[in-house]
Design a protein around this motif. Sequence first.
Motif, PDB file in Angstrom:
ATOM      1  N   ARG A   1     -85.515 -49.422 -37.042  1.00  0.00           N
ATOM      2  CA  ARG A   1     -85.307 -49.697 -38.463  1.00  0.00           C
ATOM      3  C   ARG A   1     -85.884 -48.573 -39.322  1.00  0.00           C
ATOM      4  O   ARG A   1     -85.296 -48.190 -40.341  1.00  0.00           O
ATOM      5  N   VAL A   2     -87.043 -48.047 -38.921  1.00  0.00           N
ATOM      6  CA  VAL A   2     -87.636 -46.919 -39.650  1.00  0.00           C
ATOM      7  C   VAL A   2     -86.719 -45.697 -39.553  1.00  0.00           C
ATOM      8  O   VAL A   2     -86.518 -44.977 -40.542  1.00  0.00           O
ATOM      9  N   ALA A   3     -86.148 -45.455 -38.359  1.00  0.00           N
ATOM     10  CA  ALA A   3     -85.219 -44.334 -38.197  1.00  0.00           C
ATOM     11  C   ALA A   3     -83.992 -44.509 -39.091  1.00  0.00           C
ATOM     12  O   ALA A   3     -83.487 -43.531 -39.664  1.00  0.00           O
ATOM     13  N   ILE A   4     -83.523 -45.731 -39.224  1.00  0.00           N
ATOM     14  CA  ILE A   4     -82.384 -46.006 -40.110  1.00  0.00           C
ATOM     15  C   ILE A   4     -82.784 -45.783 -41.563  1.00  0.00           C
ATOM     16  O   ILE A   4     -82.029 -45.190 -42.354  1.00  0.00           O
ATOM     17  N   ALA A   5     -83.982 -46.234 -41.940  1.00  0.00           N
ATOM     18  CA  ALA A   5     -84.467 -46.032 -43.309  1.00  0.00           C
ATOM     19  C   ALA A   5     -84.574 -44.549 -43.630  1.00  0.00           C
ATOM     20  O   ALA A   5     -84.250 -44.108 -44.743  1.00  0.00           O
ATOM     21  N   ARG A   6     -85.030 -43.757 -42.663  1.00  0.00           N
ATOM     22  CA  ARG A   6     -85.123 -42.309 -42.885  1.00  0.00           C
ATOM     23  C   ARG A   6     -83.753 -41.699 -43.138  1.00  0.00           C
ATOM     24  O   ARG A   6     -83.596 -40.842 -44.019  1.00  0.00           O
ATOM     25  N   ALA A   7     -82.745 -42.143 -42.372  1.00  0.00           N
ATOM     26  CA  ALA A   7     -81.392 -41.634 -42.599  1.00  0.00           C
ATOM     27  C   ALA A   7     -80.872 -42.066 -43.967  1.00  0.00           C
ATOM     28  O   ALA A   7     -80.257 -41.278 -44.699  1.00  0.00           O
ATOM     29  N   LEU A   8     -81.137 -43.323 -44.342  1.00  0.00           N
ATOM     30  CA  LEU A   8     -80.666 -43.831 -45.631  1.00  0.00           C
ATOM     31  C   LEU A   8     -81.364 -43.163 -46.806  1.00  0.00           C
ATOM     32  O   LEU A   8     -80.823 -43.118 -47.918  1.00  0.00           O
ATOM     33  N   ALA A   9     -82.575 -42.634 -46.581  1.00  0.00           N
ATOM     34  CA  ALA A   9     -83.319 -41.984 -47.660  1.00  0.00           C
ATOM     35  C   ALA A   9     -82.558 -40.805 -48.252  1.00  0.00           C
ATOM     36  O   ALA A   9     -82.739 -40.457 -49.419  1.00  0.00           O
ATOM     37  N   ALA A  10     -81.699 -40.192 -47.451  1.00  0.00           N
ATOM     38  CA  ALA A  10     -80.899 -39.067 -47.952  1.00  0.00           C
ATOM     39  C   ALA A  10     -79.739 -39.531 -48.831  1.00  0.00           C
ATOM     40  O   ALA A  10     -79.103 -38.725 -49.494  1.00  0.00           O
ATOM     41  N   ASN A  11     -79.463 -40.839 -48.817  1.00  0.00           N
ATOM     42  CA  ASN A  11     -78.299 -41.402 -49.497  1.00  0.00           C
ATOM     43  C   ASN A  11     -77.005 -40.795 -48.945  1.00  0.00           C
ATOM     44  O   ASN A  11     -76.179 -40.252 -49.684  1.00  0.00           O
ATOM     45  N   PRO A  12     -76.795 -40.909 -47.618  1.00  0.00           N
ATOM     46  CA  PRO A  12     -75.649 -40.257 -46.980  1.00  0.00           C
ATOM     47  C   PRO A  12     -74.351 -41.029 -47.186  1.00  0.00           C
ATOM     48  O   PRO A  12     -74.354 -42.212 -47.524  1.00  0.00           O
TER      49      PRO A  12
END
Length: 541
Positions: free
Chosen positions: A428-439
């Motif tokens: 979930r943290v890895a997903i949050a990191r990806a979402l932080a870029a607003n991809p």
Amino acid sequence: MSDTAAPRPALEIRDLKIEAKSNDRWNTIVNGVSVTVRPGEVVGLVGESGAGKSTIGLAALGYFRPGARVAGGQVLLDGSNLLDEPEEARRKIRGTKVAYVAQSAQAAFNPVHRLMDQIVMVAVDRGGLTRAEAEKRAVDLFTALQLPEPESFGRRYPHQVSGGQLQRAMIAMAMICNPSLIVFDEPTTALDVTTQVEVLISIRKVIEEFKVAAIYITHDLAVVAQIAHRVVVLRYGEVVEEAAIGDIMDKPQHAYTKTLWAIHELSVSNAEDHGQKGVSLLALNGVAAKYYDFQVLTDISLTVGRGETVALVGESGSGKSTLGRLVVGLKEPAAGSVTYDGKALPAKVGQRSLETLKRIQIIYQSADTALNPRQTVRKIVGRPLALYHGLRGAKREARLIELLKMVELDAGYADRTPGQLSGGQKQRVAIARALAANPELIVCDEITSALDKVVQAEVLRMLMKLKAELGVSYLFITHDIEVVRAIADRVVVMQHGRIVEQGTRDEVFSPPHQPYTETLLASVPAMAPGWLDDVIAGRAA
């Protein structure tokens, strides 16, 4: 199997209690567990992450992770209590009287030494065999495990064999001293379905031929149905149910067991036509890729629409992950074109603008290796907020908390390190990191393969929720056909670096199938004992 006619157990775990230290407090993680395994018998340990499966499996070797201690109970191996022995004596029986087969064979073997040198090492050092005797024993095991060219197989290095062959080589290493007990800890989790079948057949063969006792740890209920004679269901470190495989599959008694059985067939809300029809976000046309002179991708053409989930499926070596690496700029194409939002996509990640990097993100299979173990969640997720959006101070903190809530973690997790999180929480943290870029596009590379079914369903549900709310697109690389059925809008089937079939989920999974697609679907284990027997019988016919 009746107790009166049964031989003496190879392993008896009696009322085992194990504690782990956290924040200067000792917490019970295994509470009064008892397990008995007889020669030639396989006992499956099942349950979600954190249930204590691996802790109990390691206890069978007389091993306890740092920060853990025994608070009570016995571990009897061939009648002797391992817990009464000093660590030096326990170390001598590991690999000889009791052996361990890990989840990742790639991580278990040293890449700079030949397979034979590693497989015979324990047998020569502690097993009482000469080098010649150990090598002969290894070749016999290679033959029994149906490894190619058994006489010369051991001269290869780990990188020179396939994942399934390496997993079978690890089984040979476990068997070489003829142990009383083998602990199989998720040995097929990271394998594609066709390779998994080969490994399961090999495990069945060595257990039946050598009458070894085995503990089989897994979160895959269909797999345990093919391997185990009995099943022990664990939750929060306690046994909630134990029964013969046929009984527990047909009539589970405990409410938690019924929940596990019900969730096996993933049901994730993913209404058709999430994507915007005709609006292509990513397009590959005639793409090829090589590693040195070895062709790994040939004539790949596919599209991913806005708000669409496209699943890439195929066995190990089919080129799925290479294609994902190519999309994110970690691998250059040797031919063909890649466009994003109608514009040519620079081949190398270093040539891409910050805006392009922001728009395409990747989530890796192993959060354990993808997250820096020394950094807190706040720093891991906060870095892309600063890099891509220039957020600082209170604004970054507010967005960080918002992202954690988005992946269903509360603010308290921000100060934890990856070592303080479960497998599902780390992902979930890895997903949050990806979402932080607003991809706009996320490449998901086998991100649920190491998760149990309960956590897997939660993560997939969350991904589909984010897709609906944010309109994000997914290129979802997986070997799990059930995951594909649950989330994909379209499916691309790959074999040997080529696309053999693609279409909507219903088109690909409805007969008639392409021959290779048929092989993939036929290799998915059924939730019923006897499926593997039918596969073996079919091959013998």
